[in-house]
Design a protein around this motif. Sequence first.
Motif, PDB file in Angstrom:
ATOM      1  N   ILE A  11       1.688   8.586  11.290  1.00  0.00           N
ATOM      2  CA  ILE A  11       2.981   8.114  10.788  1.00  0.00           C
ATOM      3  C   ILE A  11       3.585   9.188   9.883  1.00  0.00           C
ATOM      4  O   ILE A  11       2.937   9.623   8.932  1.00  0.00           O
ATOM      5  N   ALA A  12       4.787   9.629  10.206  1.00  0.00           N
ATOM      6  CA  ALA A  12       5.499  10.547   9.326  1.00  0.00           C
ATOM      7  C   ALA A  12       6.632   9.769   8.671  1.00  0.00           C
ATOM      8  O   ALA A  12       7.430   9.146   9.368  1.00  0.00           O
ATOM      9  N   ALA A  13       6.681   9.783   7.336  1.00  0.00           N
ATOM     10  CA  ALA A  13       7.689   8.959   6.658  1.00  0.00           C
ATOM     11  C   ALA A  13       8.031   9.527   5.291  1.00  0.00           C
ATOM     12  O   ALA A  13       7.205  10.193   4.670  1.00  0.00           O
ATOM     13  N   PRO A  14       9.254   9.282   4.825  1.00  0.00           N
ATOM     14  CA  PRO A  14       9.616   9.664   3.462  1.00  0.00           C
ATOM     15  C   PRO A  14       9.105   8.614   2.472  1.00  0.00           C
ATOM     16  O   PRO A  14       9.111   7.426   2.782  1.00  0.00           O
ATOM     17  N   ASP A  15       8.664   9.045   1.307  1.00  0.00           N
ATOM     18  CA  ASP A  15       8.243   8.101   0.275  1.00  0.00           C
ATOM     19  C   ASP A  15       9.389   7.980  -0.729  1.00  0.00           C
ATOM     20  O   ASP A  15       9.363   8.577  -1.798  1.00  0.00           O
ATOM     21  N   TRP A  16      10.421   7.197  -0.361  1.00  0.00           N
ATOM     22  CA  TRP A  16      11.610   7.092  -1.213  1.00  0.00           C
ATOM     23  C   TRP A  16      11.328   6.326  -2.497  1.00  0.00           C
ATOM     24  O   TRP A  16      11.728   6.724  -3.565  1.00  0.00           O
ATOM     25  N   VAL A  17      10.681   5.169  -2.345  1.00  0.00           N
ATOM     26  CA  VAL A  17      10.388   4.333  -3.508  1.00  0.00           C
ATOM     27  C   VAL A  17       8.885   4.095  -3.516  1.00  0.00           C
ATOM     28  O   VAL A  17       8.370   3.234  -2.808  1.00  0.00           O
ATOM     29  N   ALA A  18       8.187   4.895  -4.339  1.00  0.00           N
ATOM     30  CA  ALA A  18       6.733   4.876  -4.302  1.00  0.00           C
ATOM     31  C   ALA A  18       6.181   3.474  -4.559  1.00  0.00           C
ATOM     32  O   ALA A  18       5.267   3.019  -3.881  1.00  0.00           O
ATOM     33  N   ASP A  19       6.774   2.763  -5.530  1.00  0.00           N
ATOM     34  CA  ASP A  19       6.238   1.451  -5.894  1.00  0.00           C
ATOM     35  C   ASP A  19       6.256   0.484  -4.712  1.00  0.00           C
ATOM     36  O   ASP A  19       5.369  -0.342  -4.566  1.00  0.00           O
ATOM     37  N   SER A  20       7.286   0.586  -3.873  1.00  0.00           N
ATOM     38  CA  SER A  20       7.387  -0.344  -2.747  1.00  0.00           C
ATOM     39  C   SER A  20       6.585   0.130  -1.545  1.00  0.00           C
ATOM     40  O   SER A  20       6.087  -0.675  -0.772  1.00  0.00           O
ATOM     41  N   GLU A  21       6.511   1.447  -1.362  1.00  0.00           N
ATOM     42  CA  GLU A  21       5.974   1.944  -0.097  1.00  0.00           C
ATOM     43  C   GLU A  21       4.488   2.283  -0.130  1.00  0.00           C
ATOM     44  O   GLU A  21       3.827   2.264   0.909  1.00  0.00           O
ATOM     45  N   ASP A  22       3.970   2.609  -1.332  1.00  0.00           N
ATOM     46  CA  ASP A  22       2.605   3.138  -1.378  1.00  0.00           C
ATOM     47  C   ASP A  22       1.567   2.183  -0.806  1.00  0.00           C
ATOM     48  O   ASP A  22       0.612   2.601  -0.150  1.00  0.00           O
ATOM     49  N   GLU A  23       1.780   0.876  -1.021  1.00  0.00           N
ATOM     50  CA  GLU A  23       0.841  -0.100  -0.484  1.00  0.00           C
ATOM     51  C   GLU A  23       0.772  -0.003   1.044  1.00  0.00           C
ATOM     52  O   GLU A  23      -0.295  -0.088   1.636  1.00  0.00           O
TER      53      GLU A  23
END
Lengths: 323, 339
Positions: free
Chosen positions: A91-103
Motif C-alpha cells: 500500500i502506498a499512501a500519504p500520511d496526511w493526518v497521523a492521528d487518524s491514519e496511523d492505526e
Amino acid sequence: MKHVVKLLLTAAVIAATATAARADGAKIAVIGGKADDPFFAKIKKGIDDAAMVVKAHGGAVNYLQLQTYDNIGGDAANLIRTAIAQHASVIAAPDWVADSEDEAYKAATAAGIPVMLYNAGGGDKAKELGAINYIGNEEYPAGLAGGAYFASHGSKNVICVNTVPGAGNLEARCKGISDGIAKSGGKSTQLPLPASSFGNPTAVAEAIKATLLKDASIDGVATISAGDADSAANGIQQAGRTSKVKLGTFDMNETNLERIKEGTQLFAIDQQPWLQGFLAVSLSDGFVNYGLKTATPTILTGPGIVDASNIDATIAGAKAGYR
Amino acid sequence: MSNQTRRPALGNLLRRPETGSLLGLVTVFVFFAVFGGADFASATGAASWLNVAASLGIVALPIGLLMIAGELDISIGSMIPAGSMAVAIVSGHFHAPILVGIGTALAIGAVVGFINGVLVVRTAVPSFIVTLGTLFAVAGLVLGLSVILTGTTSVGIKAGPEAKWLLGHFIGGTFQVTIFWWIAAALLFGFVLHYSHYGNWILAMGGDKVSARNAGIPTERVTILLFMCSGVSAAFVGLSQAILYNSAQVSAGQSYIFNAIISVVVGGVLLTGGYGSVVGIVLGTITFAIVNQGIYYTGFDANWASLIIGILLLLAVLMNNTFRKLALAYSPARGKSRT
C-alpha cells in the motif's frame, strides 16, 4: 433472454480471468487525492507512468482516491482499510493526518502488507511505522527554503496567505516561511482567510489588496497554492505595488510560470509531484517483487525552487503534464 | 408590488421586501466604516467589496429568482468552473477565437440549465436533489474532459485586448468591469421580476405551484427558463474570471453555492419561495461582500473573521425577518395584500 444470460456469463468469465491474471504480480494499492486537484493530477500521471512497469512485471495498480477533502484523515484511513480488505501486496499512501491514519497503517503491517509513505508524513514517520520509505516533500523545510529565498531577494515583511487555516501541512509551510526569513532579520505573519473565500479568486485577491493597503511595509506575499498565487498577483497589482511586493508560492501552474518568465513573480516552490507518484509506485513494485530498496532513508522530491534561472525547462515540463 | 408603490407612505416603505436588507446593509457598512477606518471608506475600499459582490451577484440574481419561484440550483458550484474551463480550453489551449470560447461556455451553461429544468419539471424530484446530481455530474464531466483534452486540470488563457477590456479589466486599476455586467444583470432581472408578466408568474409559482398552474401560468416553461438563466449566469461568471485571472482550474466555485444562497436570504427572499425582490437580492449580495471583505480593513486578528462574518450575517437576517413579518402580517383596510 437466453442471449442476455449468455452475455452476462461471458462477461463474468472474462472479468474473472482478468482478475486472476492481474493477481499474478504485485497488486499495488495507491491512496491519493481527488483527481480534479491539479496537484494530484501530476502525482497521478507519475503513478500511471510507473504502472506501465508494474504491468510489465505482471502486476496492477489500483488508485483509491478521496472524494472530498472534508474529512481527509478519516477518509484516507478508510481507504487504507479498503486496500487491506482487497489483499493488496503493498500500500502506498500519504500520511496526511497521523492521528487518524496511523492505526490503519498498523493494521496493514499486522496483516503482512508493507506500506510506502509518499507525499505527506515524513521520514521520521516512515521509520516509526516501519514503512518501506518516505517519498515526498517536507513542508517545513520547503517553507524554510522559501523564506530564505525571500530574504535573499530583499524582502523583510512577508505575509503568508493561508486559504485553508488549520490544515497542518499549510501551517507548517507558513511557519517555515516565517522561520526562514527570521534568520535574516525579516518577519512573516500569516493571513488566514475564512472558508467563504476558498475557491473565489476575487475574494482572495481583494483580501490581499486590503492587507497591503493597510500595511505599507509589506514587501512580499507567499501563497499556499498556485491558484492563490494568480489571485495574489491580481491583488498586488490592484494595490499598485507590483514593483515593490515580491510574490512567491508553493506549487505552480502555467500562469504562475509565465509570470516568472515575465518577471512579475519571483519564484515557486515545487515539490515535483510527478516524481512522488512515479517513485512511490515503481519503488513499491521493486520492493514487493524483487526485494529492492534504496539505501537513502528518506527520498525528498522537494523543495525545488523554480525561478528565472530554470524557467524554460520547467515550462516545457509543464506543457507535457510533468510539472 | 405595484399596488404598494402607488402609495409611498412610511408604513408602506417599511413593508417593502428590501427595507430590512437595506437596514442590514447600513448596519454592516457603519460597523466597518467605524472599525475599518479611512481605507475602508475610500474608493479602493469600496472596490474591495464591489468586486466580490459583482461576480457573486451575477449568480445570486437568478438563484434569487429561482428561490422566489420555490426552486434551488446548487449546480452553479460546478457550472462556474465549467464556464472557466470551457473558455480556457477552447480559446486558451486550442487557441480558437475568444468568441467561440465564450459561446461554448455560455452554451454549456444553457444546456445544463435546460437539463436541470426539464428534470425538475418532468420528474417532480426536488430541485435541490436534481441539481445536486448535476453538480457532481458536471464536475466529473469537466474533470474528465479537461484531462482528456489538455492532460491537465489547470489551463492558462491569455485573452486578447478586446475580451480583456469587455470582461476582465480593472477600471482605474481598481474596479472590475464585472461590476457593470452585474448592474446590467440586475436591471434585466429587475425588469423581469417587477415589470413583466413573468414576475407575477414567478412570485405566484413560489407561493403555490399547483394553483399557479391551474390559473394558467406556464409553470414548466418558466421553471426551465429560470434554470437556464442560472446556468448561463454561472458560466458567465466562470468565463469572466478565467479571462480576468488568466487561468482556470477544474475545482473552484463550490463556495459560490453557499455564498449565493446566503446573499439571497440576507436580501430578504423567503427560503420557501413566493416573496422577495431584485433590489433586496442586490443589497443582500453587497451586505455579504462587505462582511466578507471588510474584516481585512479592521485591526481584528483575521483568525476571528469567520466568527464576525457569522454574527453579522445573523444580525442582518434577523433584521430582515422582523420587517418581513411586518409586511406579511399587514392587511390594509380595503382588502388583503397580495403577498
